[in-house]
Design a protein around this motif. Structure first.
Motif, short mmCIF file in Angstrom:
data_model
loop_
_atom_site.label_atom_id
_atom_site.label_comp_id
_atom_site.label_asym_id
_atom_site.label_seq_id
_atom_site.Cartn_x
_atom_site.Cartn_y
_atom_site.Cartn_z
N ASP A 5 -13.63 31.00 -24.16
CA ASP A 5 -12.35 31.93 -24.21
C ASP A 5 -12.99 32.87 -25.28
OD1 ASP A 5 -10.90 30.35 -22.52
OD2 ASP A 5 -10.01 28.87 -24.04
N LEU A 6 -13.63 32.92 -25.84
CA LEU A 6 -14.05 33.79 -27.10
C LEU A 6 -15.20 34.79 -26.52
CD1 LEU A 6 -15.17 31.19 -30.05
CD2 LEU A 6 -12.99 32.38 -29.74
N VAL A 7 -15.80 34.39 -25.48
CA VAL A 7 -16.75 35.54 -24.90
C VAL A 7 -16.05 36.58 -24.25
CG1 VAL A 7 -18.69 35.68 -23.21
CG2 VAL A 7 -18.46 33.59 -24.37
N ARG A 8 -16.46 37.75 -24.67
CA ARG A 8 -16.06 39.18 -24.19
C ARG A 8 -16.00 39.05 -22.45
NH1 ARG A 8 -19.71 43.81 -26.59
NH2 ARG A 8 -18.82 44.71 -24.94
N GLU A 9 -14.79 39.59 -21.96
CA GLU A 9 -14.74 39.56 -20.57
C GLU A 9 -15.78 40.07 -19.72
OE1 GLU A 9 -12.58 37.91 -18.49
OE2 GLU A 9 -11.55 36.88 -20.35
N ASN A 10 -16.47 41.31 -20.11
CA ASN A 10 -17.69 41.95 -19.33
C ASN A 10 -18.74 40.95 -19.51
OD1 ASN A 10 -17.72 42.59 -22.14
ND2 ASN A 10 -19.51 44.11 -21.68
N ILE A 11 -18.88 40.37 -20.55
CA ILE A 11 -20.21 39.45 -20.80
C ILE A 11 -19.96 38.31 -19.76
CG2 ILE A 11 -21.28 38.03 -22.24
CD1 ILE A 11 -21.58 40.81 -22.83
N LYS A 12 -18.65 37.85 -19.77
CA LYS A 12 -18.56 36.72 -18.70
C LYS A 12 -18.86 37.14 -17.11
CE LYS A 12 -14.58 34.58 -20.86
NZ LYS A 12 -13.13 34.29 -20.87
N ALA A 82 -30.55 37.60 -32.95
CA ALA A 82 -29.61 36.85 -32.93
C ALA A 82 -28.18 37.21 -33.34
CB ALA A 82 -29.90 35.53 -33.57
N ILE A 83 -28.25 37.83 -34.36
CA ILE A 83 -26.97 38.35 -35.30
C ILE A 83 -26.62 39.49 -34.30
CG2 ILE A 83 -26.42 39.73 -37.15
CD1 ILE A 83 -28.40 38.18 -38.71
N ASP A 84 -27.38 40.52 -34.02
CA ASP A 84 -26.66 41.38 -32.90
C ASP A 84 -26.07 40.89 -31.66
OD1 ASP A 84 -26.59 44.57 -32.22
OD2 ASP A 84 -28.00 43.70 -30.95
N LEU A 85 -26.92 39.92 -30.89
CA LEU A 85 -26.39 39.31 -29.81
C LEU A 85 -25.21 38.65 -30.11
CD1 LEU A 85 -29.76 38.09 -28.11
CD2 LEU A 85 -28.40 39.96 -27.55
N LEU A 86 -24.77 38.12 -31.09
CA LEU A 86 -23.45 37.35 -31.49
C LEU A 86 -22.23 38.57 -31.52
CD1 LEU A 86 -24.55 34.77 -34.27
CD2 LEU A 86 -23.75 34.14 -31.85
N PHE A 87 -22.51 39.62 -32.01
CA PHE A 87 -21.66 40.63 -31.85
C PHE A 87 -21.34 41.10 -30.46
CE2 PHE A 87 -22.49 41.14 -36.37
CZ PHE A 87 -21.36 41.44 -36.91
N ARG A 88 -22.41 41.22 -29.58
CA ARG A 88 -22.39 41.80 -28.29
C ARG A 88 -21.60 40.93 -27.62
NH1 ARG A 88 -27.74 44.96 -26.49
NH2 ARG A 88 -28.46 45.83 -28.59
N ALA A 89 -21.83 39.46 -27.69
CA ALA A 89 -21.35 38.54 -26.79
C ALA A 89 -19.80 38.16 -27.18
CB ALA A 89 -22.08 37.13 -27.10
N PHE A 90 -19.45 38.11 -28.51
CA PHE A 90 -18.06 37.58 -28.60
C PHE A 90 -17.30 38.85 -29.35
CE2 PHE A 90 -21.09 34.08 -29.06
CZ PHE A 90 -20.64 33.08 -28.08
N CYS A 91 -17.51 40.07 -29.75
CA CYS A 91 -16.80 40.64 -30.31
C CYS A 91 -16.67 42.16 -29.49
CB CYS A 91 -17.25 41.25 -31.68
SG CYS A 91 -17.40 40.16 -32.79
N THR A 224 -24.87 24.27 -26.22
CA THR A 224 -25.51 24.93 -24.86
C THR A 224 -24.68 26.03 -24.53
OG1 THR A 224 -24.30 23.33 -23.52
CG2 THR A 224 -26.51 22.58 -24.12
N LYS A 225 -23.43 26.12 -24.56
CA LYS A 225 -22.57 27.20 -24.30
C LYS A 225 -22.66 28.46 -24.83
CE LYS A 225 -18.53 24.45 -22.55
NZ LYS A 225 -17.00 24.43 -22.54
N VAL A 226 -23.09 28.40 -26.20
CA VAL A 226 -23.48 29.58 -26.83
C VAL A 226 -24.71 30.07 -26.58
CG1 VAL A 226 -23.87 30.36 -29.40
CG2 VAL A 226 -21.85 29.04 -28.82
N ILE A 227 -25.83 29.22 -26.66
CA ILE A 227 -27.11 29.50 -26.19
C ILE A 227 -27.11 30.27 -24.73
CG2 ILE A 227 -29.47 28.59 -25.86
CD1 ILE A 227 -28.53 28.63 -28.94
N ASP A 228 -26.45 29.57 -24.02
CA ASP A 228 -26.58 30.16 -22.54
C ASP A 228 -26.17 31.64 -22.58
OD1 ASP A 228 -27.58 27.84 -21.64
OD2 ASP A 228 -25.52 27.15 -20.72
N VAL A 229 -25.14 31.99 -23.22
CA VAL A 229 -24.75 33.35 -23.58
C VAL A 229 -25.72 34.31 -24.15
CG1 VAL A 229 -22.86 34.94 -24.51
CG2 VAL A 229 -22.28 32.63 -23.71
N LEU A 230 -26.19 33.81 -25.01
CA LEU A 230 -27.42 34.44 -25.74
C LEU A 230 -28.47 34.76 -24.67
CD1 LEU A 230 -27.34 33.14 -29.41
CD2 LEU A 230 -26.09 34.91 -28.62
#
Length: 346
Positions: A5-12, A82-91, A224-230
């Motif tokens: 639910d936190l992942v950006r729609e375009n990333i999903k 990893a910091i940058d990817l967290l922004f790209r994935a969730f913000c 695993t859900k977060v790692i899979d997104v990264l």
């Protein structure tokens, strides 16, 4: 809370880049799939083949030391990746926000600005601990990440564990605990809490205690859900083969690393005591890291004097809550003695 639910729609909906190595499974002796130079490389070791995109052998070696399964481990080009990817994935740019806790590591704010994400600052209390009431007031429905550096840079102290656990249990977003300096600390790592908190991301690095800053290798541990997104959004070959090979060899020398940690902690104690006795020093802050925050009588002048003696420290005197302070890395005994000699003559 569902991480999805936190992942950006375009990333999903993103279809990740598929490498030649992703598509092939099994054994082979002839590789004609990735347009590499089949003749080798002009080096003693052959680096003509693309590296393992998921660094499985290296992650397996790390898991034996950290006790974290491979599927809960992400390796990045430094922790900064990893910091940058967290922004790209969730913000979502221009919509979401993150919370940082100054004074703290500057790349959180830089990454936020690069990704066009609002940064909300909640200053630490004068004792460099979390202002829990202000943090709670600052969070809203668009707050996606909270960055907590512990031991904190540049102050050197560990953040109260109970406060971090309170945020983890009550915040409906990702809590990033940056443990770059955890090897020097008395506080236990939050890695052991990964199974309890699905929204926890723990950052560690090979740049400090492991002495591999030039290799640029960072670690992120999470569900695993977060790692899979990264893994989904990272560049396909983000960790080069030379870095993987050298880090793998370094992991065999953990005894040497532990000896260096013990020596650094002992030198930190000796240096802190010696600095406290100098007229140029007003206060030495307690540290759980491999550096010491020191309030001095004239930070700019002392910094310049040290530079003239070819000693480089970090001037943090213009940073929130660090007015008049220098951040001094714990060096070797000889380096620390040279520093003390110059400061004694100030």
């Amino acid at each position: 809370m569902d991480i999805n639910d936190l992942v950006r729609e375009n990333i999903k909906n993103l279809r990740p880049y598929s490498t030649a190595r992703d598509e092939f499974k099994g054994q082979a002796s002839v590789f004609l799939d990735a347009n590499e130079n089949s003749y080798g490389s002009p080096l003693p070791a052959n680096y003509n083949r693309y590296p393992d995109p998921l660094q499985l052998d290296l992650k397996d070696a790390i898991s034996k030391i950290k006790g974290v399964p491979i599927e809960n481990t992400f390796l990045g080009n430094g922790s900064d990746e990893a910091i940058d990817l967290l922004f790209r994935a969730f913000c979502n740019p221009g919509k979401d926000n993150v919370i940082v806790l100054p004074p703290t590591y500057g790349m959180y704010e830089v990454s936020a600005n690069i990704n066009d994400v609002e940064i909300r600052k909640v200053n630490l209390l004068p004792n460099f601990q979390l202002d829990m009431e202000k943090i709670a007031e600052t969070i809203d429905k668009n707050t996606k990440l909270i960055f907590i550096c512990s031991p904190n840079n540049p102050t050197g102290n560990s953040i109260n564990r109970e406060d971090i656990e309170t945020i983890l249990a009550n915040f409906n977003g990702i809590v990033v605990v940056d443990e770059a300096y955890i090897n020097y600390a008395r506080q236990k790592t939050f890695i052991q809490e990964l199974t309890e908190y699905g929204n926890l991301v723990v950052l560690q690095t090979f740049s400090k205690a492991w002495g591999l800053a030039a290799l640029r290798l960072g670690m992120a541990f999470s569900s695993t859900k977060v790692i899979d997104v990264l893994n989904k959004i990272k560049p396909p070959y983000n960790i080069n083969q030379a870095t993987q090979d050298l880090a793998f060899e370094a992991l065999k020398n953990i005894a040497q690393v532990n000896d260096w940690i013990k020596e650094s902690v002992a030198e930190r104690q000796r240096l802190s005591i010696a600095l406290n006795e100098l007229n140029a020093v007003k206060k030495v802050y307690p540290s759980d890291a491999n550096f010491i925050l020191v309030e001095v009588t004239d930070a700019a002048k002392i910094y310049d004097i040290l530079v003239n003696q070819e000693i480089i420290v970090r001037d943090r005197s213009k940073v929130t809550l660090c007015e008049g302070c220098l951040r001094i890395t714990v060096g070797t005994k000889e380096e620390n003695d040279k520093l003390l000699t110059v400061l004694e003559n100030f």
